[in-house]
Write an enzyme that holds these catalytic residues in place. Structure first.
Site, PDB file in Angstrom:
ATOM      1  N   GLY A  11      31.962  40.766  40.674  1.00 47.65           N
ATOM      2  CA  GLY A  11      33.079  41.579  41.134  1.00 47.65           C
ATOM      3  C   GLY A  11      34.365  40.781  41.237  1.00 47.65           C
ATOM      4  O   GLY A  11      34.432  39.606  40.850  1.00 47.65           O
ATOM      5  N   PHE A  12      35.363  41.430  41.770  1.00 51.67           N
ATOM      6  CA  PHE A  12      36.692  40.806  41.918  1.00 51.67           C
ATOM      7  C   PHE A  12      36.612  39.548  42.793  1.00 51.67           C
ATOM      8  O   PHE A  12      36.827  38.421  42.313  1.00 51.67           O
ATOM      9  CB  PHE A  12      37.640  41.879  42.485  1.00 51.67           C
ATOM     10  N   GLY A  37      31.336  45.822  39.180  1.00 51.97           N
ATOM     11  CA  GLY A  37      31.784  44.543  38.622  1.00 51.97           C
ATOM     12  C   GLY A  37      31.346  44.399  37.172  1.00 51.97           C
ATOM     13  O   GLY A  37      30.570  45.211  36.659  1.00 51.97           O
ATOM     14  N   LEU A  74      28.282  39.524  49.167  1.00 49.53           N
ATOM     15  CA  LEU A  74      29.515  40.274  48.900  1.00 49.53           C
ATOM     16  C   LEU A  74      29.228  41.624  48.251  1.00 49.53           C
ATOM     17  O   LEU A  74      30.134  42.452  48.139  1.00 49.53           O
ATOM     18  CB  LEU A  74      30.423  39.499  47.933  1.00 49.53           C
ATOM     19  N   ALA A 115      30.014  39.586  54.031  1.00 48.74           N
ATOM     20  CA  ALA A 115      31.372  40.106  53.812  1.00 48.74           C
ATOM     21  C   ALA A 115      31.517  41.433  54.529  1.00 48.74           C
ATOM     22  O   ALA A 115      31.092  42.474  54.038  1.00 48.74           O
ATOM     23  CB  ALA A 115      31.633  40.281  52.318  1.00 48.74           C
ATOM     24  N   TYR A 146      31.027  53.739  54.169  1.00 49.54           N
ATOM     25  CA  TYR A 146      31.441  52.337  54.020  1.00 49.54           C
ATOM     26  C   TYR A 146      31.547  51.671  55.395  1.00 49.54           C
ATOM     27  O   TYR A 146      30.926  50.629  55.647  1.00 49.54           O
ATOM     28  CB  TYR A 146      32.783  52.283  53.298  1.00 49.54           C
ATOM     29  N   LYS A 150      28.972  48.689  56.928  1.00 52.03           N
ATOM     30  CA  LYS A 150      29.410  47.335  57.298  1.00 52.03           C
ATOM     31  C   LYS A 150      29.161  47.070  58.789  1.00 52.03           C
ATOM     32  O   LYS A 150      28.814  45.958  59.182  1.00 52.03           O
ATOM     33  CB  LYS A 150      30.888  47.152  56.969  1.00 52.03           C
TER      34      LYS A 150
HETATM   35  P1  NAD Z   1      34.101  44.631  43.754  1.00 51.20           P
HETATM   36  O1  NAD Z   1      33.700  46.064  43.558  1.00 51.20           O
HETATM   37  O2  NAD Z   1      34.964  44.035  42.706  1.00 51.20           O
HETATM   38  O3  NAD Z   1      32.816  43.704  43.920  1.00 51.20           O
HETATM   39  C1  NAD Z   1      31.630  44.145  44.515  1.00 51.20           C
HETATM   40  C2  NAD Z   1      30.492  43.763  43.588  1.00 51.20           C
HETATM   41  O4  NAD Z   1      29.244  44.153  44.175  1.00 51.20           O
HETATM   42  C3  NAD Z   1      30.569  44.449  42.225  1.00 51.20           C
HETATM   43  O5  NAD Z   1      30.488  43.477  41.203  1.00 51.20           O
HETATM   44  C4  NAD Z   1      29.349  45.378  42.206  1.00 51.20           C
HETATM   45  O6  NAD Z   1      28.848  45.573  40.895  1.00 51.20           O
HETATM   46  C5  NAD Z   1      28.391  44.644  43.121  1.00 51.20           C
HETATM   47  N1  NAD Z   1      27.362  45.486  43.724  1.00 51.20           N
HETATM   48  C6  NAD Z   1      27.525  46.637  44.411  1.00 51.20           C
HETATM   49  N2  NAD Z   1      26.329  47.119  44.792  1.00 51.20           N
HETATM   50  C7  NAD Z   1      25.391  46.236  44.360  1.00 51.20           C
HETATM   51  C8  NAD Z   1      23.977  46.176  44.458  1.00 51.20           C
HETATM   52  N3  NAD Z   1      23.269  47.129  45.074  1.00 51.20           N
HETATM   53  N4  NAD Z   1      23.334  45.105  43.911  1.00 51.20           N
HETATM   54  C9  NAD Z   1      24.021  44.125  43.280  1.00 51.20           C
HETATM   55  N5  NAD Z   1      25.363  44.134  43.158  1.00 51.20           N
HETATM   56  C10 NAD Z   1      26.039  45.186  43.687  1.00 51.20           C
HETATM   57  O7  NAD Z   1      34.800  44.544  45.179  1.00 51.20           O
HETATM   58  P2  NAD Z   1      35.489  43.302  45.931  1.00 51.20           P
HETATM   59  O8  NAD Z   1      36.852  43.720  46.306  1.00 51.20           O
HETATM   60  O9  NAD Z   1      35.288  42.066  45.165  1.00 51.20           O
HETATM   61  O10 NAD Z   1      34.635  43.251  47.282  1.00 51.20           O
HETATM   62  C11 NAD Z   1      33.671  42.226  47.539  1.00 51.20           C
HETATM   63  C12 NAD Z   1      33.193  42.341  48.978  1.00 51.20           C
HETATM   64  O11 NAD Z   1      34.282  42.145  49.878  1.00 51.20           O
HETATM   65  C13 NAD Z   1      32.585  43.703  49.326  1.00 51.20           C
HETATM   66  O12 NAD Z   1      31.507  43.506  50.211  1.00 51.20           O
HETATM   67  C14 NAD Z   1      33.704  44.410  50.052  1.00 51.20           C
HETATM   68  O13 NAD Z   1      33.217  45.381  50.945  1.00 51.20           O
HETATM   69  C15 NAD Z   1      34.369  43.250  50.770  1.00 51.20           C
HETATM   70  N6  NAD Z   1      35.767  43.528  51.096  1.00 51.20           N
HETATM   71  C16 NAD Z   1      36.731  43.486  50.126  1.00 51.20           C
HETATM   72  C17 NAD Z   1      38.040  43.773  50.476  1.00 51.20           C
HETATM   73  C18 NAD Z   1      39.164  43.700  49.466  1.00 51.20           C
HETATM   74  O14 NAD Z   1      40.292  44.004  49.837  1.00 51.20           O
HETATM   75  N7  NAD Z   1      38.965  43.288  48.227  1.00 51.20           N
HETATM   76  C19 NAD Z   1      38.359  44.129  51.789  1.00 51.20           C
HETATM   77  C20 NAD Z   1      37.340  44.189  52.729  1.00 51.20           C
HETATM   78  C21 NAD Z   1      36.046  43.863  52.381  1.00 51.20           C
END
Ligand code: NAD
Ligand code: UDP
Length: 310
Positions: A11-12, A37, A74, A115, A146, A150
């Site tokens: 993911g990101f 991702g 994450l 996370a 969501y 969390k």
């Molecule tokens: P993202 O969607 O780019 O990355 C999340 C990744 O998790 C993806 O690659 C997805 O394919 C993978 N995923 C989801 N469910 C899965 C599963 N069951 N098994 C395996 N992989 C799985 O999002 P992000 O922004 O990179 O977020 C990463 C983490 O950070 C998440 O937990 C998110 O809740 C948390 N977060 C992000 C932000 C933000 O602003 N970017 C803010 C608060 C919390």
């Protein structure tokens, strides 16, 4: 140097974290089911000799051979658009995925980092939000899949710490942006960037007076690494306290892209938080961390990326 599992590694944030961990000398195993991702995000590290990737849904039993020093969980649906479309997957990865990854950390005697999110504070009636604010979440509302996944995840982390004496970390991440966000993921910065770069109107929801505080990805990753190294077993906010209205964000993006796009107003989604800003006193004092990239500089870097993929 350690051996680290990163779930959500494609993911990101996960892909940036994998790179930073490799740069710090660790061996990194990324795990992802690619629901949102893409392994394209890992192309710079995919063939690194200390990197490996497993395609796996972490709501199912996880097997990793050999030792692990850290498990960083994450994996989650993370954009309001995606978790609205997949509420069950969202609840499962926060509940079952957190359970499986904690079980793995227990088995390997590894440090566990979860996370979490500013969404545990819901639509806050305290601004900025310190870690001891208990939040204002509607457990039956449209964002609850969501928020509650969390909140449950944090509770499970706490239970594993108390019952199994696992070394744990909880990072409450506030809105973070940067290269590799999907243009179609619905979060506000990639959405506005795509609209400005393609000459479409920017879709501000509501009157645009709701606020968010945006953190550039490199700052967030440094915060996570600092937390992993620190002995802080309670939640820590990581984010940038520079609070802006969404209207202001739209105007800044139009200006930075020199776009002819205009702003249109669409209905505010239900339960959209009115304000959000991290109190980062704890991160400053316990981790000696604070963000260094201001919004305009972070947006410039992100817009270079968005322009290359639009
Ligand atoms: P993202 O969607 O780019 O990355 C999340 C990744 O998790 C993806 O690659 C997805 O394919 C993978 N995923 C989801 N469910 C899965 C599963 N069951 N098994 C395996 N992989 C799985 O999002 P992000 O922004 O990179 O977020 C990463 C983490 O950070 C998440 O937990 C998110 O809740 C948390 N977060 C992000 C932000 C933000 O602003 N970017 C803010 C608060 C919390
Ligand atoms: N938003 C907006 N237009 C869009 C997308 C989002 O005005 O096209 C608003 C959204 O209503 C919210 C803010 O931008 O008030 C941040 O939304 P995002 O989905 O990025 O994250 P959130 O903080 O709500 O999880």
């Amino acid at each position: 140097m350690g051996r680290v599992l990163v779930t959500g590694g494609a993911g990101f944030l996960g892909s940036h974290l994998c790179e930073a961990l490799l740069d710090a000398g660790h061996e990194v195993i990324a795990m992802d089911n690619q629901v949102t991702g893409r392994t394209d995000n890992l192309e710079d590290v995919f063939y690194h000799d200390r990197f490996s990737f497993y395609e796996h849904d972490v709501t199912n039993f996880i097997h990793i051979s050999g030792d692990l020093d850290s498990v960083i969980h994450l994996a989650s649906l993370a954009s309001p658009v995606f978790y609205r479309d997949h509420p069950i997957k969202t609840l499962k990865v926060g509940a079952l995925g957190t359970h499986k990854t904690l079980g793995l950390a227990k088995e390997k005697d590894a440090t566990y980092l979860f996370a979490s999110t500013s969404e545990v504070y819901g639509d806050p009636d305290v601004n900025p939000q310190p870690e001891d604010y208990r939040g204002n979440v509607d457990s039956y509302g449209p964002r609850s899949c969501y928020d509650e996944s969390k909140r449950y995840g944090e509770s499970l982390v706490r239970a594993y710490r108390d019952e199994h004496d696992i070394d744990v970390r909880v990072v409450r991440i506030f809105n973070t942006y940067g290269p590799r966000m999907r243009l179609d993921d619905g979060r506000v910065i990639p959405t506005f960037a795509k609209q400005a770069l393609t000459g479409e109107d920017l879709t501000v929801y509501g009157d645009g007076q709701q606020t968010r505080s945006f953190c550039y990805v490199s700052d967030l990753i440094e915060g996570i690494l600092a937390l992993l190294e620190a002995d802080v077993q309670t939640p820590v906010n990581i984010g940038n306290p520079d609070e802006r209205t969404i209207q202001e964000l739209a105007e800044v993006i139009i200006e930075l892209t020199d776009s002819d796009s205009e702003i249109t107003y669409e209905p505010l989604p239900p339960d959209d938080p009115q304000v959000r800003r991290p109190d980062i006193s704890k991160a400053k004092s316990e981790l000696d961390w604070e963000p260094t990239v201001d919004l305009e500089a972070g947006l410039e870097r992100s817009l270079d990326y968005f322009e290359s993929v639009v």
